[in-house]
Design a protein around this motif. Structure first.
Motif, mmCIF file in Angstrom:
data_model
loop_
_atom_site.group_PDB
_atom_site.id
_atom_site.type_symbol
_atom_site.label_atom_id
_atom_site.label_comp_id
_atom_site.label_asym_id
_atom_site.label_seq_id
_atom_site.Cartn_x
_atom_site.Cartn_y
_atom_site.Cartn_z
ATOM 1 N N CYS A 160 0.834 -1.204 0.000
ATOM 2 C CA CYS A 160 0.000 0.000 0.000
ATOM 3 C C CYS A 160 0.872 1.258 0.000
ATOM 4 N N ARG A 161 1.892 1.257 0.811
ATOM 5 C CA ARG A 161 2.744 2.453 0.906
ATOM 6 C C ARG A 161 3.537 2.674 -0.370
ATOM 7 N N GLN A 162 3.944 1.608 -1.015
ATOM 8 C CA GLN A 162 4.643 1.737 -2.313
ATOM 9 C C GLN A 162 3.722 2.319 -3.381
ATOM 10 N N GLU A 163 2.440 1.986 -3.288
ATOM 11 C CA GLU A 163 1.462 2.419 -4.296
ATOM 12 C C GLU A 163 0.763 3.732 -3.922
ATOM 13 N N GLY A 164 1.129 4.324 -2.804
ATOM 14 C CA GLY A 164 0.508 5.589 -2.386
ATOM 15 C C GLY A 164 -0.886 5.416 -1.815
ATOM 16 N N ILE A 165 -1.185 4.205 -1.315
ATOM 17 C CA ILE A 165 -2.489 3.915 -0.708
ATOM 18 C C ILE A 165 -2.342 4.026 0.809
ATOM 19 N N VAL A 166 -3.140 4.857 1.445
ATOM 20 C CA VAL A 166 -3.071 4.975 2.901
ATOM 21 C C VAL A 166 -3.669 3.723 3.536
ATOM 22 N N PHE A 167 -2.933 3.154 4.482
ATOM 23 C CA PHE A 167 -3.386 1.951 5.177
ATOM 24 C C PHE A 167 -4.142 2.363 6.431
ATOM 25 N N GLU A 168 -5.363 1.849 6.546
ATOM 26 C CA GLU A 168 -6.238 2.179 7.672
ATOM 27 C C GLU A 168 -6.597 0.890 8.395
ATOM 28 N N GLY A 169 -6.569 0.909 9.733
ATOM 29 C CA GLY A 169 -6.807 -0.307 10.490
ATOM 30 C C GLY A 169 -8.080 -0.264 11.314
ATOM 31 N N TYR A 170 -8.871 -1.344 11.234
ATOM 32 C CA TYR A 170 -10.035 -1.458 12.120
ATOM 33 C C TYR A 170 -9.808 -2.608 13.107
ATOM 34 N N SER A 171 -10.646 -2.684 14.126
ATOM 35 C CA SER A 171 -10.508 -3.652 15.229
ATOM 36 C C SER A 171 -9.140 -3.557 15.901
ATOM 37 N N PRO A 172 -8.675 -2.346 16.267
ATOM 38 C CA PRO A 172 -7.333 -2.203 16.852
ATOM 39 C C PRO A 172 -7.186 -2.884 18.208
ATOM 40 N N LEU A 173 -8.310 -3.234 18.849
ATOM 41 C CA LEU A 173 -8.250 -3.891 20.152
ATOM 42 C C LEU A 173 -8.572 -5.386 20.034
#
Length: 285
Positions: free
Chosen positions: A189-202
């Motif tokens: 994602c970072r190589q392609e310029g896509i922001v990585f977003e995370g759900y269920s962090p707990l």
């Protein structure tokens, strides 16, 4: 008494120049929906990023909470998602505009394809993703969505979409917590310029009983939730914890006044065991 966040929430820049707040509030039908909790998050905790989906069944109520908060729409980041039952060019466009109407907003800051698998028979997942994504590209160009993205997509899904379409997703929202760290996907994602977003962090509460998390929480005099959210944010991941309890929401927002040492970040990194606490897209073609 008004709660004052420790520090203002930083933002992450998307490839189109928009800034998405690194911490948001997730909403869901799981565990219910609390109007008061959303208003509290916006008015008392300084939350400016709300994440929802048509599937969660709370669009209308959420729109009311946003209006009740009195916060100008331009100061908020609102994400919504398209469920596979609405995939396809015409259906996707209609569903987005219907969701917009249901919430009573003129635009979404981010609109995501919720899942990489199609529910329509006789059409490959790849074909349906491409057809649906073209609808999102049009919605983006028309201004109905300020950014577009995907959720639960893996590297091969993103690779195919890049070949089939013209706009690279601005965001990919995926399960992310100490036990589930898809490092190759994040790197891609970072190589392609896509922001990585995370759900269920707990990890749906599983972090609360982990001895390593508890030990680090004690060291910093913070809660296990704060440690895991801080870890996620320090890794540069846009992080979306969910709660309908005011005290938990307040706690989850108190993550900008401290920093985890590199050794503790590495210890939390080592907790990855590949477990999913929600849907697993691994076998979706």
């Amino acid at each position: 008494m008004q709660f004052t966040p420790e520090l203002s929430c930083p933002a992450v820049k998307l490839s189109n120049g928009l800034q998405i707040p690194i911490l948001g509030l997730g909403t869901s039908h799981d565990g219910g929906y609390s109007h008061d909790a959303v208003v509290y998050a916006l008015t008392e905790c300084g939350v400016r990023h709300i994440d929802t989906a048509k599937r969660y069944g709370c669009e209308e109520e959420l729109g009311e909470a946003i209006r009740e908060s009195g916060i100008p729409r331009s100061d908020l980041w609102v994400t919504n998602k398209l469920w596979p039952g609405d995939y396809g060019y015409k259906a996707a466009k209609k569903a987005c505009l219907d969701s917009r109407s249901q919430m009573g907003v003129e635009y979404f800051d981010l609109f995501l394809m919720h899942w990489p698998e199609s529910s329509r028979p006789g059409c490959s997942n790849r074909e349906m993703r491409a057809e649906t994504w073209r609808a999102l590209e049009e919605l983006y160009k028309e201004g109905a969505c300020r950014a577009i993205g995907v959720s639960n997509f893996l590297v091969h899904h993103l690779d195919e979409l890049k070949e089939d379409c013209s706009v690279v997703p601005h965001v990919n929202q995926v399960e992310y917590h100490p036990f589930q760290q898809p490092k190759q996907l994040i790197k891609y994602c970072r190589q392609e310029g896509i922001v990585f977003e995370g759900y269920s962090p707990l990890a749906k509460g599983q972090v609360f009983s982990n001895p390593t998390v508890l030990q680090i929480a004690e060291k910093y005099q913070r809660t296990p939730a704060q440690i895991c959210i801080r870890w996620s944010i320090q890794n540069g991941v846009v992080t979306i914890p969910k709660s309908i309890k005011k005290k938990r929401i307040q706690e989850n927002c108190q993550v900008f006044g401290f920093q985890l040492e590199q050794s503790d970040m590495a210890t939390l990194d080592s907790l990855h065991d590949g477990r999913h606490v929600t849907w697993d897209p691994t076998n979706v073609e």
